[in-house]
Enzyme design. Sequence first.
Site, PDB file in Angstrom:
ATOM      1  N   GLU A  89       0.814  -1.206   0.000  1.00 21.56           N
ATOM      2  CA  GLU A  89       0.000   0.000   0.000  1.00 21.56           C
ATOM      3  C   GLU A  89       0.857   1.270   0.000  1.00 21.56           C
ATOM      4  O   GLU A  89       0.549   2.231  -0.686  1.00 21.56           O
ATOM      5  CB  GLU A  89      -0.910  -0.011   1.238  1.00 21.56           C
ATOM      6  N   ASP A  90       1.931   1.251   0.768  1.00 24.69           N
ATOM      7  CA  ASP A  90       2.657   2.492   1.032  1.00 24.69           C
ATOM      8  C   ASP A  90       3.972   2.646   0.272  1.00 24.69           C
ATOM      9  O   ASP A  90       4.623   3.682   0.367  1.00 24.69           O
ATOM     10  CB  ASP A  90       2.974   2.602   2.539  1.00 24.69           C
TER      11      ASP A  90
END
Length: 738
Positions: free
Chosen positions: A78-79
Amino acid sequence: MGMMRQYELVDRVRSYNPNTDEDLLNRAYVYAMRAHGTQKRASGDPFFAHPLEVAAILTDLKLDDATIVAAVLHDTVEDTAATLEEIETMFGPDIRRLVDGLTKIKKLDLVSKKAAQGENFRKLLLAIADDIRVLLVKLADRLHNMRTLHFVPPEKRLRIAEETIEIYAPLAGRMGMQELREELEELSFRHIKPEAHATVTKRLEEVTAREGKVIGEIEEDLKGKLAASGIQAEVFGRRKRPYSIWKKMERKSVSFEQLSDIFGFRVIVEKPEDCYRVLGIVHMTWPMVPGRYKDYISTPKQNDYRSIHTTVVGPGHSRVELQIRTDNMDRIAEFGIAAHAHYKDGRAGEPMGLADESRAYQWLRRTVDLLAEGDSPEEFLEHTKLELFHDQVFCFTPKGRLIALPRGATPIDFAYAVHTDVGNSAVGAKINGRIAPLLTELQNGDEVEITRADGQAPPAAWESLVVTGKARAAIRRATRAAVRRQYAGLGRQILERAFSRAERAFSDDKLKAALKRLARNTVDDVLAAVGRGEMYSGDVVKAVYPDLEPEKRGSADGKPGAAADGKGWFELRKGENLKFKLPGEEPDTAIPIRGLGGDLPVRFAPHGGAVPGDRIVGILTPGEGVTIYPIQSPALAAFDNEPDRWLDVRWDLDDKAPQRFPARIALKSINEPGSLAQITTTIAEHDGNIDSVSMNRPNQDFTDVTIDLTVWDLKHLSAIISELREKRVISRVERVVG
Ligand code: MN
């Protein structure tokens, strides 16, 4: 605290899992460290410290390599620039699946966006049901985020704390992870209600300072007694957490001072049978508090929790709660589903096979199945609301079917949730094998068996006692049907008598043939209409036997004037062939009257009705049924021209269930102090129940008093009246009939 080093992570895992894949752990560590690079957390720490802390929490739960690696990697996709494909290539499909699940649920907003809650919650449940390790990593992730929540901007804090206390803490509890649940609740409570948290914490410290010594004495005493009995046991003193105290204060609306058992002990023994030996020693040493003993060893909770609970009164009247359990039970009580998880380590690439050994996991699967059944989006949302955890209880049929109910639900709700027929025929319940009242509040994990009986109708009063809409609607329907059956039953009795007086045969088939003429669809419709007084029995006889001659009928009972209006000649008429009866003298044709609430839709005349012993007559009122009048009632004059409405009725009292009947008396009393008291005392002394008293003072010497009372029968009423007549202050007393 510095960031955990690579070798520290490996050491932690190796300490409980000698077969750990060190190379796998090392690769994950390096991969995530590079991916997160120079990212920082709100605290200013390197971001990478976060996944490492999450992994550390999971090593405390002694989880398998894949779970630890997924924790280290959980924020990469996600990051950072990392991809699932890359993760699969490097770490295999099992870990890819876990990271994928965690990525999918990462951004789910479960509290603030109302519209998306249901759907988001469904996604969360599906992801965790797919592999329970997703939930374990998620909970550890949330725990670390909560521990560092004070670094997050205030406006975001509240949302995260609410989501935690509403979703993740209950989920942890449901999975049996009590320790984790309590810490999540505690951390959330601090942010959601800072003042309440501070107050409770302060009071808790004061009480500890005051009573701590007593607790120490009990602990020493207990340890000594157990040692003397040769029981190997560890005793831990524990204090309730502020949040659980606060919850109790809220739930029971009590003040801190009123709370008892703030202190408790946990006694850990080796074997299950030792639990009962300890219990015996405890109960022989201190008096137990009734109603607090619970045996969750013989009846485990749905989340696998097993323990014995009891509360005793210690020195200085302090209440002390004890939890007695084995080592193994304690591990499951603290770690829940995670306690099962590491057994499966070593079966690489296989989803965890928990279903056969963990009831908590079975619960999760069944819940997901249940959620998947909801067909409309609204219904689904309804099911998946946050109340699913907070305000629901999960119970089981004896065959193991899960029944989810709102908190406060009773076995009646349960029965209707299983099937409407089960609810309508319910007469009793067994909860966890024991007979229990139908109004017992169900608890999570209760196994409920409904006792049924044929020919039952649910009492109308249940409608206000149940909490589920389904049960309420079904009871309302059944009540309406029962009332209709009563009217139909009355209608049948009226018709049977009417046909018999007309010397004509009566049957459902004959009635069926005349339905068209009667403009009704079913036989039952006709019966109910007659019972309700909406259709006269004379009209029904005419419809069935159109050839019947009115003249002939008129002369059949030889009474003049009867056939003048062309109907109802065969009904009983006032002063003619009505057979006014005293008890024991009724002819067979009279309709039996039991009193209020019996099988017939019957009411008594207002303002002074009939009491047993009175000769009575029934008057059919369209839409209402029968009103019973004493034959001397002046109100009957109003029905003189409506002979069809007169019904032959008789008393049919149940000696085993005596009933009171309303009556009214009027008195004239001398005005002097205490005269009213003399009147009411006389009535009360003779077992009369006064419902109301009204007074009117026509002049300064006398007062007119009207009293509504209930009595057993005419004899009883007459006795009261003659007693009153004896009183000097009463100049006149008589019965009033409406
Ligand atoms: Mn995270």
